[in-house]
Design an enzyme around this catalytic site. Structure first.
Site, PDB file in Angstrom:
ATOM      1  N   ASP A  18     -47.964 -12.154   4.093  1.00  0.00           N
ATOM      2  CA  ASP A  18     -46.624 -12.499   5.000  1.00  0.00           C
ATOM      3  C   ASP A  18     -47.070 -12.205   6.565  1.00  0.00           C
ATOM      4  OD1 ASP A  18     -44.098 -13.070   5.537  1.00  0.00           O
ATOM      5  OD2 ASP A  18     -43.226 -10.944   5.392  1.00  0.00           O
ATOM      6  N   HIS A  35     -50.078 -20.374   9.823  1.00  0.00           N
ATOM      7  CA  HIS A  35     -50.353 -20.565   8.400  1.00  0.00           C
ATOM      8  C   HIS A  35     -51.876 -20.955   8.185  1.00  0.00           C
ATOM      9  CE1 HIS A  35     -46.315 -19.866   7.294  1.00  0.00           C
ATOM     10  NE2 HIS A  35     -45.807 -21.044   7.711  1.00  0.00           N
ATOM     11  N   TRP A  67     -38.829 -23.410  -0.274  1.00  0.00           N
ATOM     12  CA  TRP A  67     -38.391 -24.711  -0.261  1.00  0.00           C
ATOM     13  C   TRP A  67     -37.200 -24.802   0.883  1.00  0.00           C
ATOM     14  CZ3 TRP A  67     -41.579 -28.445  -1.701  1.00  0.00           C
ATOM     15  CH2 TRP A  67     -42.415 -28.285  -2.787  1.00  0.00           C
ATOM     16  N   ARG A  69     -36.992 -23.682   3.699  1.00  0.00           N
ATOM     17  CA  ARG A  69     -37.479 -23.622   5.115  1.00  0.00           C
ATOM     18  C   ARG A  69     -37.558 -24.995   5.982  1.00  0.00           C
ATOM     19  NH1 ARG A  69     -42.341 -19.271   6.385  1.00  0.00           N
ATOM     20  NH2 ARG A  69     -41.303 -17.513   4.894  1.00  0.00           N
ATOM     21  N   LEU A 129     -64.481 -13.907 -11.029  1.00  0.00           N
ATOM     22  CA  LEU A 129     -63.147 -13.546 -10.316  1.00  0.00           C
ATOM     23  C   LEU A 129     -62.175 -14.738 -10.683  1.00  0.00           C
ATOM     24  CD1 LEU A 129     -61.371 -11.644  -8.341  1.00  0.00           C
ATOM     25  CD2 LEU A 129     -62.447 -13.171  -6.336  1.00  0.00           C
TER      26      LEU A 129
HETATM   27  C1  IPE Z   1     -42.621 -14.289   0.771  1.00  0.00           C
HETATM   28  O1  IPE Z   1     -42.565 -14.272   2.115  1.00  0.00           O
HETATM   29  C2  IPE Z   1     -43.318 -15.446   0.317  1.00  0.00           C
HETATM   30  C3  IPE Z   1     -44.810 -15.702   0.726  1.00  0.00           C
HETATM   31  C4  IPE Z   1     -45.598 -14.813   1.449  1.00  0.00           C
HETATM   32  C5  IPE Z   1     -45.252 -16.891   0.238  1.00  0.00           C
HETATM   33  P1  IPE Z   1     -41.420 -14.629   3.034  1.00  0.00           P
HETATM   34  O2  IPE Z   1     -41.412 -14.566   4.364  1.00  0.00           O
HETATM   35  O3  IPE Z   1     -40.756 -15.981   2.626  1.00  0.00           O
HETATM   36  O4  IPE Z   1     -40.185 -13.532   2.321  1.00  0.00           O
HETATM   37  P2  IPE Z   1     -38.831 -13.150   2.865  1.00  0.00           P
HETATM   38  O5  IPE Z   1     -37.959 -14.205   2.491  1.00  0.00           O
HETATM   39  O6  IPE Z   1     -39.056 -12.831   4.203  1.00  0.00           O
HETATM   40  O7  IPE Z   1     -38.523 -11.972   2.035  1.00  0.00           O
HETATM   41  C1  IPE Z   2     -45.923 -16.015   5.034  1.00  0.00           C
HETATM   42  O1  IPE Z   2     -45.768 -15.961   6.428  1.00  0.00           O
HETATM   43  C2  IPE Z   2     -46.327 -17.651   4.663  1.00  0.00           C
HETATM   44  C3  IPE Z   2     -45.259 -18.213   3.816  1.00  0.00           C
HETATM   45  C4  IPE Z   2     -44.143 -17.706   3.532  1.00  0.00           C
HETATM   46  C5  IPE Z   2     -45.501 -19.283   3.440  1.00  0.00           C
HETATM   47  P1  IPE Z   2     -44.449 -16.139   6.918  1.00  0.00           P
HETATM   48  O2  IPE Z   2     -44.168 -17.783   7.370  1.00  0.00           O
HETATM   49  O3  IPE Z   2     -43.121 -15.879   6.170  1.00  0.00           O
HETATM   50  O4  IPE Z   2     -44.357 -15.567   8.310  1.00  0.00           O
HETATM   51  P2  IPE Z   2     -43.347 -14.579   9.120  1.00  0.00           P
HETATM   52  O5  IPE Z   2     -42.744 -13.578   8.237  1.00  0.00           O
HETATM   53  O6  IPE Z   2     -42.293 -15.599   9.641  1.00  0.00           O
HETATM   54  O7  IPE Z   2     -44.060 -13.813  10.240  1.00  0.00           O
HETATM   55 MG    MG Z   3     -42.404 -14.045   6.212  1.00  0.00          MG
END
Ligand code: IPE
Ligand code: IPE
Ligand code: MG
Length: 246
Positions: A18, A35, A67, A69, A129
């Protein structure tokens, strides 16, 4: 830096990767830039796990909730997955990595699904791994799909309801064939599980770091493993009991 003893190295690590969006925002760039930058951290983490002798690594790449987003971000992530698969699989194969995708794979477009299947088939014989990529994955989804399989076995007359216990249901959960999850890492500063491995994380050691995923490097993973090595895992027993067993 001293290398941890074999027994102190987690057999199975899971990571909620994250912080990509915030990393990009700090650089006045679109979220997709973050990303993309996360790919380097994935590579560094896999290399570290190979070196440390970790047996399994499970990465949360896309949750069942992601999904929701904006469409352009979801699209950018799908493009990134396709590119990463096209570029990285051969190298991972060369390193002896076995790749697996877990989650509701049926939710993806055919070209992406085919690439995932091909990557799994290509690396199926490797054992150095195991890297599991969780996509369209949710911990609750996982429990539901296991429960459905149990119900189907009952309906076929192969299983009695009173035979369903933690161990039987657990056999249908994703990753059941792997060592138990020892270390659960989340980068990006949030202290939540966000519907990742709910069942599997029952006795995992949790580790939260402020480091945003694109900045997560080999030293960060080392720090997490060293922290893990200092933990006392009691599984409900007392510290004294644990001391007498080991
Ligand atoms: C969790 O991160 C999912 C991934 C890292 C793939 P999110 O950024 O989507 O989580 P929330 O919604 O803030 O908890
Ligand atoms: C995690 O990073 C990656 C995915 C959820 C795909 P985020 O996109 O959630 O990044 P933040 O939390 O907005 O910084
Ligand atoms: Mg996030």
């Amino acid at each position: 830096m001293t290398k941890a003893k074999a027994s102190q190295v987690p057999r199975h690590i899971a990571i909620v990767m994250d912080g990509n969006g915030r990393w990009a925002k700090a650089r006045h760039r679109p979220r997709s830039f973050g990303h993309n930058a996360g790919r380097k951290a994935v590579r560094a983490t896999i290399e570290s796990c190979l070196r440390e002798g970790v047996q399994a690594l499970t990465l949360f790449a896309f949750s069942s909730e992601n999904w929701q987003r904006p469409q352009d971000e979801v699209g950018a992530l799908m493009t990134l997955f396709v590119r990463a698969l096209d570029k990285e699989v051969e190298e991972l194969h060369g390193h002896g990595v076995r790749l697996r995708f877990i989650g509701d794979l049926g939710a993806f477009d055919e070209p992406l699904r085919e690439r995932m299947q091909a990557a799994m088939a290509r690396t199926a014989g490797n054992s150095k791994l195991q890297v599991n990529i969780a996509v369209s994955y949710g911990g609750r989804w996982d429990i539901v799909q296991a429960a459905r399989q149990a119900a189907a076995a009952v309906a076929r007359g192969e299983l009695r309801v009173d035979e369903i216990d933690e161990s039987r249901l657990g056999e249908w959960m994703s990753l059941a064939e792997l060592p138990p999850l020892d270390l659960f890492i989340r980068t990006g500063g949030e202290c939540r599980i966000s519907n990742f491995l709910l069942w599997q994380a029952a006795y995992a050691e949790l580790y939260f770091t402020e480091t945003l995923w694109p900045d997560f490097d080999q030293a960060c993973l080392r720090q997490a493993i060293e922290d893990y090595a200092r933990r006392e895992r009691r599984y409900g027993r007392t510290g004294e009991q644990i001391a007498t067993v080991s």
